[in-house]
Design a protein around this motif. Structure first.
Motif, PDB file in Angstrom:
ATOM      1  N   LEU A  26     -66.906 -75.156 -13.301  1.00  0.00           N
ATOM      2  CA  LEU A  26     -65.503 -75.197 -12.902  1.00  0.00           C
ATOM      3  C   LEU A  26     -65.386 -74.370 -11.633  1.00  0.00           C
ATOM      4  O   LEU A  26     -65.723 -73.181 -11.622  1.00  0.00           O
ATOM      5  N   LEU A  27     -64.948 -75.004 -10.563  1.00  0.00           N
ATOM      6  CA  LEU A  27     -64.877 -74.362  -9.261  1.00  0.00           C
ATOM      7  C   LEU A  27     -63.435 -74.228  -8.794  1.00  0.00           C
ATOM      8  O   LEU A  27     -62.645 -75.157  -8.956  1.00  0.00           O
ATOM      9  N   GLU A  28     -63.108 -73.089  -8.232  1.00  0.00           N
ATOM     10  CA  GLU A  28     -61.825 -72.900  -7.557  1.00  0.00           C
ATOM     11  C   GLU A  28     -62.112 -73.040  -6.073  1.00  0.00           C
ATOM     12  O   GLU A  28     -62.784 -72.199  -5.479  1.00  0.00           O
TER      13      GLU A  28
ATOM     14  N   ARG B  94     -60.830 -73.274  -2.274  1.00  0.00           N
ATOM     15  CA  ARG B  94     -59.699 -72.893  -1.426  1.00  0.00           C
ATOM     16  C   ARG B  94     -59.850 -73.479  -0.033  1.00  0.00           C
ATOM     17  O   ARG B  94     -60.954 -73.655   0.461  1.00  0.00           O
TER      18      ARG B  94
ATOM     19  N   ARG C 247     -57.046 -81.644  -1.505  1.00  0.00           N
ATOM     20  CA  ARG C 247     -57.431 -82.451  -2.661  1.00  0.00           C
ATOM     21  C   ARG C 247     -57.972 -83.824  -2.251  1.00  0.00           C
ATOM     22  O   ARG C 247     -58.936 -84.319  -2.818  1.00  0.00           O
TER      23      ARG C 247
ATOM     24  N   GLY D  44     -58.307 -81.320 -10.003  1.00  0.00           N
ATOM     25  CA  GLY D  44     -56.959 -80.916 -10.386  1.00  0.00           C
ATOM     26  C   GLY D  44     -55.962 -81.069  -9.254  1.00  0.00           C
ATOM     27  O   GLY D  44     -56.312 -81.387  -8.121  1.00  0.00           O
TER      28      GLY D  44
ATOM     29  N   THR E 201     -53.173 -79.794  -6.490  1.00  0.00           N
ATOM     30  CA  THR E 201     -53.195 -78.705  -5.517  1.00  0.00           C
ATOM     31  C   THR E 201     -52.147 -77.655  -5.865  1.00  0.00           C
ATOM     32  O   THR E 201     -51.013 -77.982  -6.204  1.00  0.00           O
TER      33      THR E 201
ATOM     34  N   VAL F 173     -55.297 -74.579  -3.000  1.00  0.00           N
ATOM     35  CA  VAL F 173     -56.306 -74.278  -4.010  1.00  0.00           C
ATOM     36  C   VAL F 173     -56.421 -75.500  -4.911  1.00  0.00           C
ATOM     37  O   VAL F 173     -55.411 -76.017  -5.400  1.00  0.00           O
TER      38      VAL F 173
ATOM     39  N   TYR G 196     -58.779 -76.931  -8.255  1.00  0.00           N
ATOM     40  CA  TYR G 196     -59.821 -76.700  -9.253  1.00  0.00           C
ATOM     41  C   TYR G 196     -60.579 -78.007  -9.461  1.00  0.00           C
ATOM     42  O   TYR G 196     -59.972 -79.061  -9.641  1.00  0.00           O
TER      43      TYR G 196
ATOM     44  N   ARG H 138     -63.660 -79.640 -11.746  1.00  0.00           N
ATOM     45  CA  ARG H 138     -64.541 -79.526 -12.920  1.00  0.00           C
ATOM     46  C   ARG H 138     -65.583 -80.624 -12.815  1.00  0.00           C
ATOM     47  O   ARG H 138     -65.239 -81.804 -12.680  1.00  0.00           O
TER      48      ARG H 138
END
Length: 88
Positions: free
Chosen positions: A8-10, A12, A16, A46, A48, A60, A62, A64
């Motif tokens: 799971l990456l955040e 930045r 998207r 995910g 934005t 940002v 996320y 997965r």
């Protein structure tokens, strides 16, 4: 049954749409909003959100990712290379 590794990456400062386009380009089959599946991987991108750093707002997202164990390192190397940014 195949074994998968998950991350799971955040992410930045990357929009998207850039993630959506990349997963399409590598042959991902698009499911429900943000879900993709390829021959040895699955991903969810995910919505934005924003993070405020000083006076600036940055996107940002996320991400997965699940990849079959034997393909994981190569897949993640390609992913990181595609989304490499200066300074980070």
């Amino acid at each position: 049954m195949k074994a998968y590794k998950e991350v799971l990456l955040e992410m930045r400062t990357i929009k998207r749409d850039e993630f959506l386009n990349w997963f399409r380009q590598i042959g991902g089959i698009e499911g429900d909003d943000g879900f993709f599946e390829g021959p040895s991987w699955k991903a969810y991108i995910g919505e934005t959100s924003k993070v405020k750093l000083g006076a600036m707002d940055f996107p940002v997202v996320y991400v997965r990712i699940l990849v079959e164990e034997e393909q994981f390192e190569d897949f993640m190397k390609a992913f990181r290379l595609r989304f490499l940014r200066a300074g980070g």
